[in-house]
Design an enzyme around this catalytic site. Structure first.
Site, mmCIF file in Angstrom:
data_model
loop_
_atom_site.group_PDB
_atom_site.id
_atom_site.type_symbol
_atom_site.label_atom_id
_atom_site.label_comp_id
_atom_site.label_asym_id
_atom_site.label_seq_id
_atom_site.Cartn_x
_atom_site.Cartn_y
_atom_site.Cartn_z
ATOM 1 N N GLY A 1 0.807 -1.218 0.000
ATOM 2 C CA GLY A 1 0.000 0.000 0.000
ATOM 3 C C GLY A 1 0.841 1.269 0.000
ATOM 4 O O GLY A 1 0.548 2.228 -0.718
ATOM 5 N N CYS A 2 1.892 1.265 0.786
ATOM 6 C CA CYS A 2 2.755 2.445 0.885
ATOM 7 C C CYS A 2 3.519 2.676 -0.415
ATOM 8 O O CYS A 2 3.734 3.822 -0.824
ATOM 9 C CB CYS A 2 3.711 2.305 2.067
ATOM 10 S SG CYS A 2 2.826 2.185 3.639
ATOM 11 N N THR A 3 3.918 1.596 -1.057
ATOM 12 C CA THR A 3 4.610 1.709 -2.344
ATOM 13 C C THR A 3 3.667 2.283 -3.396
ATOM 14 O O THR A 3 4.020 3.219 -4.120
ATOM 15 C CB THR A 3 5.160 0.341 -2.788
ATOM 16 O OG1 THR A 3 6.091 -0.116 -1.805
ATOM 17 C CG2 THR A 3 5.843 0.439 -4.140
#
Length: 151
Positions: A41-43
């Site tokens: 998700g952060c990527t």
């Protein structure tokens, strides 16, 4: 952090370990918090903000992503995905505290403290004009861009 509050006077190291003062970045400014570098998700979120970077720049908006990751991890994350957003390390949690993003979370019945994925948009006068809490990554960067263009 509430609507109308000024950008906090905080200085954090970036992915190159250079000190960055949030208040010195200029406005308008997007500050987004993400739980952990190099996770799915952060990527995706960082890649989405990077992909729209030219559109944000055309609107005069700078983008900063903050997590509690170490500077070296941020550098690897930035380089691995060719990210073009400023990534700041908040290992001490001072920014998380100031923005209210260090919260109790629950996963599979286990409670723990972690970063709440959130985004803050500061207007031309340096005050908070919009916030997104408990962010869902899909289409989020585009939504923030539309709000920034409306400033």
């Amino acid at each position: 952090m509430n609507i109308g509050d000024k950008i906090p006077a905080l200085t954090l190291p970036d992915a190159s370990d250079a000190p960055v003062a949030l208040a010195d970045l200029g406005t308008p400014l997007v500050v987004y918090f993400y739980p952990k570098a190099d996770t799915p998700g952060c990527t995706t979120e960082a890649q989405d903000f990077t992909a729209l970077g030219k559109d944000f720049a055309a609107a005069g908006v700078k983008i900063v992503g903050i997590s509690k990751d170490e500077v070296t991890k941020l550098a690897k994350f930035r380089d691995k995905y060719d990210l073009d957003v400023t990534l700041l390390s908040d290992e001490e949690g001072v920014a998380c505290q100031a923005f209210g993003t260090w919260v109790q979370k629950k996963l599979y019945g286990r409670e723990y403290m972690g970063i709440d994925r959130a985004t803050f948009l500061f207007g031309k006068d340096g005050t908070l004009v919009r916030e997104w809490r408990k962010v869902k990554v899909k289409n989020h960067a585009a939504e923030v861009l539309e709000a920034a263009k409306a400033l």
